[in-house]
Design a protein around this motif. Sequence first.
Motif, PDB file in Angstrom:
ATOM      1  N   MET A   1       0.784  -1.245   0.061  1.00 50.95           N
ATOM      2  CA  MET A   1       0.062  -0.056  -0.063  1.00 50.95           C
ATOM      3  C   MET A   1       0.973   1.249   0.169  1.00 50.95           C
ATOM      4  O   MET A   1       1.567   1.489   0.742  1.00 50.95           O
ATOM      5  N   ALA A   2       0.756   2.139  -1.094  1.00 46.00           N
ATOM      6  CA  ALA A   2       1.365   3.253  -1.245  1.00 46.00           C
ATOM      7  C   ALA A   2       1.214   4.424   0.071  1.00 46.00           C
ATOM      8  O   ALA A   2      -0.080   4.293   0.597  1.00 46.00           O
ATOM      9  N   GLU A   3       2.224   4.925   0.367  1.00 47.94           N
ATOM     10  CA  GLU A   3       1.768   6.075   1.484  1.00 47.94           C
ATOM     11  C   GLU A   3       1.547   7.205   0.937  1.00 47.94           C
ATOM     12  O   GLU A   3       1.519   7.742  -0.215  1.00 47.94           O
ATOM     13  N   ASN A   4       0.630   8.036   1.611  1.00 46.85           N
ATOM     14  CA  ASN A   4      -0.141   9.219   0.927  1.00 46.85           C
ATOM     15  C   ASN A   4       0.651  10.427   2.202  1.00 46.85           C
ATOM     16  O   ASN A   4       0.366  10.822   3.340  1.00 46.85           O
ATOM     17  N   ASP A   5       1.389  11.097   1.134  1.00 53.61           N
ATOM     18  CA  ASP A   5       2.091  12.280   1.829  1.00 53.61           C
ATOM     19  C   ASP A   5       1.051  13.361   2.015  1.00 53.61           C
ATOM     20  O   ASP A   5       1.035  13.925   1.002  1.00 53.61           O
ATOM     21  N   LYS A   6       0.629  13.815   3.206  1.00 51.61           N
ATOM     22  CA  LYS A   6      -0.018  14.921   3.423  1.00 51.61           C
ATOM     23  C   LYS A   6       0.568  16.144   3.601  1.00 51.61           C
ATOM     24  O   LYS A   6      -0.068  17.073   3.824  1.00 51.61           O
ATOM     25  N   GLY A   7       2.126  16.102   3.681  1.00 46.05           N
ATOM     26  CA  GLY A   7       2.497  17.218   3.895  1.00 46.05           C
ATOM     27  C   GLY A   7       2.712  17.719   5.294  1.00 46.05           C
ATOM     28  O   GLY A   7       2.287  17.124   6.168  1.00 46.05           O
ATOM     29  N   GLN A   8       2.975  19.174   5.579  1.00 48.52           N
ATOM     30  CA  GLN A   8       2.930  19.540   6.784  1.00 48.52           C
ATOM     31  C   GLN A   8       2.508  21.017   6.702  1.00 48.52           C
ATOM     32  O   GLN A   8       2.654  21.605   5.967  1.00 48.52           O
ATOM     33  N   ALA A   9       1.661  21.289   7.811  1.00 48.68           N
ATOM     34  CA  ALA A   9       0.962  22.667   7.966  1.00 48.68           C
ATOM     35  C   ALA A   9       1.943  23.668   8.015  1.00 48.68           C
ATOM     36  O   ALA A   9       3.093  23.354   8.869  1.00 48.68           O
ATOM     37  N   LEU A  10       1.763  24.926   7.474  1.00 51.24           N
ATOM     38  CA  LEU A  10       2.452  25.931   7.584  1.00 51.24           C
ATOM     39  C   LEU A  10       1.925  27.063   8.513  1.00 51.24           C
ATOM     40  O   LEU A  10       0.700  27.075   8.453  1.00 51.24           O
ATOM     41  N   ASP A  11       2.692  27.782   9.211  1.00 52.73           N
ATOM     42  CA  ASP A  11       2.234  28.763  10.063  1.00 52.73           C
ATOM     43  C   ASP A  11       1.916  29.980   9.438  1.00 52.73           C
ATOM     44  O   ASP A  11       2.817  30.470   8.284  1.00 52.73           O
TER      45      ASP A  11
ATOM     46  N   ASP B   1       4.172   2.544 -14.600  1.00 53.61           N
ATOM     47  CA  ASP B   1       2.711   3.292 -14.897  1.00 53.61           C
ATOM     48  C   ASP B   1       1.856   2.854 -13.615  1.00 53.61           C
ATOM     49  O   ASP B   1       1.856   1.670 -13.037  1.00 53.61           O
ATOM     50  N   TYR B   2       0.956   3.933 -13.253  1.00 56.25           N
ATOM     51  CA  TYR B   2      -0.300   3.337 -12.249  1.00 56.25           C
ATOM     52  C   TYR B   2      -1.388   4.248 -12.405  1.00 56.25           C
ATOM     53  O   TYR B   2      -1.299   5.225 -13.164  1.00 56.25           O
ATOM     54  N   GLN B   3      -2.347   3.876 -11.729  1.00 54.54           N
ATOM     55  CA  GLN B   3      -3.678   4.481 -11.870  1.00 54.54           C
ATOM     56  C   GLN B   3      -3.916   5.024 -10.588  1.00 54.54           C
ATOM     57  O   GLN B   3      -3.735   4.625  -9.416  1.00 54.54           O
ATOM     58  N   SER B   4      -4.417   6.531 -10.763  1.00 47.88           N
ATOM     59  CA  SER B   4      -4.738   7.339  -9.626  1.00 47.88           C
ATOM     60  C   SER B   4      -5.819   8.210  -9.946  1.00 47.88           C
ATOM     61  O   SER B   4      -5.819   8.970 -11.134  1.00 47.88           O
ATOM     62  N   ASN B   5      -7.067   7.936  -9.395  1.00 45.08           N
ATOM     63  CA  ASN B   5      -8.286   8.760  -9.717  1.00 45.08           C
ATOM     64  C   ASN B   5      -8.450   8.597 -10.975  1.00 45.08           C
ATOM     65  O   ASN B   5      -8.938   9.644 -11.733  1.00 45.08           O
ATOM     66  N   GLY B   6      -8.586   7.492 -11.809  1.00 44.62           N
ATOM     67  CA  GLY B   6      -9.067   7.094 -13.070  1.00 44.62           C
ATOM     68  C   GLY B   6      -7.984   7.645 -14.164  1.00 44.62           C
ATOM     69  O   GLY B   6      -8.179   7.504 -15.163  1.00 44.62           O
TER      70      GLY B   6
ATOM     71  N   GLN C   1       2.651   8.043 -14.304  1.00 44.68           N
ATOM     72  CA  GLN C   1       3.836   7.545 -14.200  1.00 44.68           C
ATOM     73  C   GLN C   1       4.711   7.960 -13.107  1.00 44.68           C
ATOM     74  O   GLN C   1       4.689   9.129 -12.574  1.00 44.68           O
ATOM     75  N   ALA C   2       5.625   6.980 -12.495  1.00 42.18           N
ATOM     76  CA  ALA C   2       6.622   7.133 -11.614  1.00 42.18           C
ATOM     77  C   ALA C   2       7.951   6.392 -11.843  1.00 42.18           C
ATOM     78  O   ALA C   2       7.977   5.581 -12.515  1.00 42.18           O
ATOM     79  N   ASN C   3       8.957   6.854 -11.083  1.00 39.50           N
ATOM     80  CA  ASN C   3      10.357   6.139 -11.375  1.00 39.50           C
ATOM     81  C   ASN C   3      10.433   5.098 -10.077  1.00 39.50           C
ATOM     82  O   ASN C   3      10.016   5.422  -9.060  1.00 39.50           O
TER      83      ASN C   3
END
Length: 175
Positions: free
Chosen positions: A1-11, A122-127, A131-133
């Motif tokens: 399962m791929a991780e979902n990088d949600k980033g970090q909140a900025l102030d 190649d991969y599918q995301s939201n239909g 591509q990724a390396n």
Amino acid sequence: MAENDKGQALDWDVTEVVDDGGFTLLPAGTYAFEVAKIERERFEGSDKMEACPRAKVTLNVWTSQGWVPVVDRLMLNTKMAWRIARFFEGLGFDRDPQTGSVKIDWNAAVGKQGYVKIKVRDYQSNGETRQANDIDAYLKPCEWPTEQQAAAPEQTSLPVPEQPTAQRPHSSYEM
């Protein structure tokens, strides 16, 4: 399962941000790299593999446009021991001729250089097809391209790293 990088909140008080340039898709080929950092993660397991520690390895890959970060994740699981061995062999760590084992030293890996074969997946995301390396293989020093091969069009025109412990000047990319 791929991780979902949600980033970090900025102030609201943030006065500077770094433009990391986003994702750069590299063409399939052989590239010089330097290990920028290794982070410890946890793989929660799947139908095919037991839960285990995981190394998030960030490589600075040398391209004709400069350094490009590429991330590989190495599972610390007996099913993937061959890949960990190839990673360390690709950095110049020796294989014991009697046991066939390769010494693992995560701390010593940072800053080491080598060559890697990168492929496009190649991969599918939201239909959508995207591509990724992916890292196809870490090359042992005896498999590294010569200067003439490194200048070939199907590969990058790059400075060829010296044998495994040589240091190349860093770009402005933060490590």
